[in-house]
Design an enzyme around this catalytic site. Structure first.
Site, PDB file in Angstrom:
ATOM      1  N   PRO A 196     -44.581  34.244  11.049  1.00 39.63           N
ATOM      2  CG  PRO A 196     -46.150  35.559   9.951  1.00 39.63           C
ATOM      3  CD  PRO A 196     -44.726  35.504  10.319  1.00 39.63           C
ATOM      4  N   PRO A 197     -46.157  31.041  10.260  1.00 40.51           N
ATOM      5  CG  PRO A 197     -47.883  29.604  10.872  1.00 40.51           C
ATOM      6  CD  PRO A 197     -47.414  30.998  10.991  1.00 40.51           C
ATOM      7  N   GLY A 198     -44.823  29.207   7.498  1.00 39.55           N
ATOM      8  CA  GLY A 198     -44.724  29.192   6.038  1.00 39.55           C
ATOM      9  C   GLY A 198     -43.985  30.361   5.431  1.00 39.55           C
ATOM     10  CE  LYS A 201     -40.987  30.407  11.587  1.00 41.22           C
ATOM     11  NZ  LYS A 201     -42.190  30.644  10.749  1.00 41.22           N
ATOM     12  CG  HIS A 417     -75.506  40.222  -2.853  1.00 39.91           C
ATOM     13  ND1 HIS A 417     -76.130  40.469  -1.655  1.00 39.91           N
ATOM     14  CD2 HIS A 417     -74.177  40.248  -2.578  1.00 39.91           C
ATOM     15  CE1 HIS A 417     -75.229  40.638  -0.709  1.00 39.91           C
ATOM     16  NE2 HIS A 417     -74.030  40.492  -1.247  1.00 39.91           N
ATOM     17  CD  GLU A 418     -71.355  38.573  -5.006  1.00 39.97           C
ATOM     18  OE1 GLU A 418     -70.396  39.369  -4.933  1.00 39.97           O
ATOM     19  OE2 GLU A 418     -71.773  37.939  -4.015  1.00 39.97           O
ATOM     20  CG  ASP A 495     -71.630  41.949   2.229  1.00 41.56           C
ATOM     21  OD1 ASP A 495     -70.497  41.450   2.112  1.00 41.56           O
ATOM     22  OD2 ASP A 495     -72.548  41.761   1.423  1.00 41.56           O
TER      23      ASP A 495
HETATM   24  P1  ADP Z   1     -41.598  27.975   8.085  1.00 39.09           P
HETATM   25  O1  ADP Z   1     -40.434  27.212   8.588  1.00 39.09           O
HETATM   26  O2  ADP Z   1     -41.442  29.465   8.240  1.00 39.09           O
HETATM   27  O3  ADP Z   1     -42.924  27.529   8.596  1.00 39.09           O
HETATM   28  P2  ADP Z   1     -40.822  26.802   5.609  1.00 39.09           P
HETATM   29  O4  ADP Z   1     -39.431  27.281   5.529  1.00 39.09           O
HETATM   30  O5  ADP Z   1     -41.022  25.420   6.070  1.00 39.09           O
HETATM   31  O6  ADP Z   1     -41.694  27.770   6.501  1.00 39.09           O
HETATM   32  O7  ADP Z   1     -41.510  27.035   4.190  1.00 39.09           O
HETATM   33  C1  ADP Z   1     -42.258  26.034   3.561  1.00 39.09           C
HETATM   34  C2  ADP Z   1     -42.082  26.101   2.068  1.00 39.09           C
HETATM   35  O8  ADP Z   1     -42.594  27.321   1.550  1.00 39.09           O
HETATM   36  C3  ADP Z   1     -40.643  26.071   1.645  1.00 39.09           C
HETATM   37  O9  ADP Z   1     -40.208  24.767   1.491  1.00 39.09           O
HETATM   38  C4  ADP Z   1     -40.666  26.826   0.328  1.00 39.09           C
HETATM   39  O10 ADP Z   1     -41.016  25.971  -0.726  1.00 39.09           O
HETATM   40  C5  ADP Z   1     -41.774  27.821   0.511  1.00 39.09           C
HETATM   41  N1  ADP Z   1     -41.261  29.136   0.914  1.00 39.09           N
HETATM   42  C6  ADP Z   1     -41.505  29.764   2.086  1.00 39.09           C
HETATM   43  N2  ADP Z   1     -40.905  30.966   2.123  1.00 39.09           N
HETATM   44  C7  ADP Z   1     -40.231  31.096   0.970  1.00 39.09           C
HETATM   45  C8  ADP Z   1     -39.397  32.123   0.425  1.00 39.09           C
HETATM   46  N3  ADP Z   1     -39.136  33.244   1.095  1.00 39.09           N
HETATM   47  N4  ADP Z   1     -38.869  31.921  -0.801  1.00 39.09           N
HETATM   48  C9  ADP Z   1     -39.127  30.802  -1.474  1.00 39.09           C
HETATM   49  N5  ADP Z   1     -39.899  29.800  -1.019  1.00 39.09           N
HETATM   50  C10 ADP Z   1     -40.460  29.927   0.190  1.00 39.09           C
HETATM   51 ZN    ZN Z   2     -72.183  40.792  -0.366  1.00 35.26          ZN
END
Ligand code: ADP
Ligand code: ZN
Length: 615
Positions: A196-198, A201, A417-418, A495
């Site tokens: 997944p993104p972030g 990779k 509610h909460e 809910d």
């Molecule tokens: P992707 O290429 O999977 O979309 P990125 O490598 O660009 O993600 O990650 C974006 C930022 O998130 C990185 O620059 C870093 O700061 C942080 N990050 C993501 N994964 C890690 C990880 N495993 N350890 C430390 N920092 C991470």
């Molecule tokens: Zn609720």
């Protein structure tokens, strides 16, 4: 000084006057008199004219006393020549000005020439642009690749140990390609990072380059998809040529799915261009031998749409999955990013990690950054746990909407509610403990109850799911018990949705219904809890479908009634918790403990701090 200026001005004026006077004299001496045609004729008759010059309709003539005249012939006068000849006057004329043939051709052709010129100009312009697209790649488009030496190391990548292990040997290879070549081993040319993104990779790919101390060329799949067919393919060629020059190096292609989609699939426009680019990439990959010291790393979160040709042996045949971090991974990632910020002693990374299931590495890095910003906003010297809490809530549910006007009645309604959710959550078995509850509106929610899972959810027990269903109805039940069935609001829509989906999954997927047994009654692969796209499958008979509906209803009624009983038995706690919420707006786990034990509620730990912050 002034006098000098005055004097020179004076002399200048005199000088100019003299010049004008002279010119005037000169003009006067050669004065040509205007006269009318009748006078002209009478002068002819009087035989006073010496010379006549005809210039079109103008006639200049000189009298015998040498005075000069000019006149205009109002109409063509055929008898004039005879009259002049009879008086023996010398006649001359001026030939009409001959226009140059070239000039007249130019005039008649000018518009056409102009059009052709404009057309040529535009054609050249377009040609230049196409040429630029292809030829000047790498000069103007530096954005696409840079070959800096990277300073990132494996220590900067946390929480994805398996992926790290898998790519570790690449570092060895890039450092000492000869060692591997000696034994005739083939090093993988292409690595596909899936996740997944972030999830880090890009970071991991950079870390490989950083550890091996080689250059890192980066480009994104979407950079290739250009308007002109052939530009993308040409870029691929350029990148590989450049890589050969600076090998050993890593070529990193982000979002490879933008070019590497299955060929022939009619998705999106620009197929020709994409296919050519993809073909060129395949050709280049086949072209370089394993011993050139170039490793291709591509990243995608959609491996399913990739063209199978890309995944064949000798291309991206090695796949590394980079998944979302688990609790321990999240803690390590937090620690990596917290290295550079001053922390207060109360910060517990494990608690933050527990409260952030589903966060990617990028989310966590964002969380640390937001917390630091939050602390800075209130001029604190260190970042404290409450900053992390605030930042997390902001990322999860949006910023607090303190500006939204809530009447006292609405606040009380939300508080009941909460509280309903919290009390049921505490009193049913196996439920995650409520960690915090608030009636400060956030995003689209008027109030939120946060439950803190003890560990990442891997397997849910039947008991736990039923407890969740009961807890989900706690909010609506509290409204009903306090205000009566007529006053129940629509605020429980989410809910109800989640609870119904849970019950449906219990019956149709997880085999928790005695009547229907452990059979799969749905063909939905996706997790139905989080999207409501449930549809009955065709292979279920109508009778079965109606039993499914009955079973779902039974399950819900059972847990709804259980929750109702619990709430009615603990009405005093419900009222007390509402009062606490009205007072503090947000109450934490320890305050909830007090309330559940029917003790007086203590102040929140950093109540003073918080009060400062919020107002
Ligand atoms: P992707 O290429 O999977 O979309 P990125 O490598 O660009 O993600 O990650 C974006 C930022 O998130 C990185 O620059 C870093 O700061 C942080 N990050 C993501 N994964 C890690 C990880 N495993 N350890 C430390 N920092 C991470
Ligand atoms: Zn609720």
């Amino acid at each position: 000084m002034r006098d000098i200026v005055k004097n020179s001005l004076f002399w200048l004026v005199i000088f100019v006057c003299c010049i004008f006077a002279l010119i005037g004299l000169n003009i006067n001496s050669k004065k040509i008199h205007n006269t009318d045609y009748t006078t002209f004729l009478s002068i002819i008759e009087k035989n006073e004219i010496k010379k006549v010059r005809i210039n079109g309709n103008y006639i200049n003539f000189i009298k015998k006393d040498n005075s000069k005249y000019t006149t205009y012939i109002p109409m063509h006068d055929t008898k004039l020549l005879n009259r002049l000849l009879s008086k023996h006057i010398i006649i001359s004329g001026i030939p009409p000005k001959q226009k140059s043939i070239l000039f007249s051709i130019f005039i008649s052709w000018f518009p056409t020439l102009l059009l052709i010129g404009v057309w040529f100009y535009f054609m050249r312009q377009v040609k230049n642009n196409v040429g630029k697209g292809i030829n000047s790649f790498g000069k103007s488009k530096t954005r696409i690749f840079f070959d800096k030496k990277i300073k990132i190391s494996f220590a900067d990548v946390a929480g994805c140990d398996e992926a790290k292990e898998e790519v570790r040997e690449l570092v060895e290879y890039l450092k000492e390609p000869k060692k591997f070549q000696k034994l005739g081993g083939k090093i993988p040319k292409g690595i596909l990072m899936i996740g997944p993104p972030g999830t880090g990779k890009t970071l991991l790919a950079k870390a490989i380059a950083g550890e091996a101390k080689v250059s890192f060329l980066t480009l994104s799949g979407s950079d290739f998809v250009e308007m002109f067919v052939g530009v993308g393919a040409s870029r691929v060629r350029d990148v590989f040529n450049h890589a050969r020059k600076i090998a050993p190096c890593i070529i990193f292609i982000d979002e490879i799915d933008a070019v590497g989609r299955q060929r022939g699939s009619a998705f999106g426009g620009g197929n020709d261009e994409r296919e050519q680019t993809l073909n060129q990439m395949l050709v280049e990959m086949d072209g370089f031998e394993g011993n050139e010291g170039i490793i291709l790393i591509a990243a995608t979160n959609r491996p399913d749409v990739l063209d199978s040709a890309l995944l064949r042996p000798g291309r991206f045949d090695r796949q590394v999955v980079v998944s979302l971090p688990d609790i321990l991974g999240r803690e390590k990632i937090l620690q990596v990013h917290m290295k550079n910020i001053p922390l207060s002693t109360d910060v517990d990374t494990m608690v933050i990690a527990r409260g952030t299931p589903g966060f990617s590495g990028a989310d966590l890095s964002n969380l640390v950054n937001e917390s630091a910003l939050c602390a800075a906003r209130f001029n604190q010297k260190v970042v404290s746990m409450s900053d992390f809490e605030q930042a997390k809530d902001k990322i999860l549910i949006g910023s607090e909407r303190r500006s939204m006007v809530m009447t006292e009645l609405q606040r009380e309604f939300t508080a009941y509610h909460e509280s309903g959710h919290v009390i049921i959550g505490r009193l049913v078995p196996e439920h995650d403990p409520a960690h915090k509850v608030t009636i400060v509106p956030r995003g689209r929610a008027l109030g939120v109850t946060f439950f803190l899972p003890e560990s990442d959810v891997i397997n849910l027990s039947r008991e736990k799911i039923e407890s969740q269903i009961s807890t989900l109805y706690g909010g609506r039940l509290a409204e009903e018990i306090i205000y009566g069935t007529q006053k129940v609001s629509t605020g429980s829509v989410n809910d109800i949705k989640v609870a119904t989906n849970l019950a449906r999954n219990m019956v149709t997927k997880w085999g928790f219904s005695e009547k229907l047994g452990p059979l799969l009654y749905t063909n939905e692969d996706t997790d139905v809890i989080f999207n409501n796209t449930f549809s009955h499958t065709k292979y279920i008979s109508d009778i079965t479908a109606s039993i499914i509906d009955q079973e779902i209803k039974l399950l819900i009624e059972k847990n709804y009634n259980r929750a109702k009983k619990i709430l009615k038995d603990n009405l005093d706690i419900l009222h007390a918790m509402k009062d606490a919420l009205m007072k503090y707006e947000t109450i934490d786990a320890m305050q909830i403990d007090d309330l559940m034990n029917r003790k007086t509620v203590r102040h929140p730990i950093n109540w003073e701090n918080d009060a400062d912050k919020n107002f």
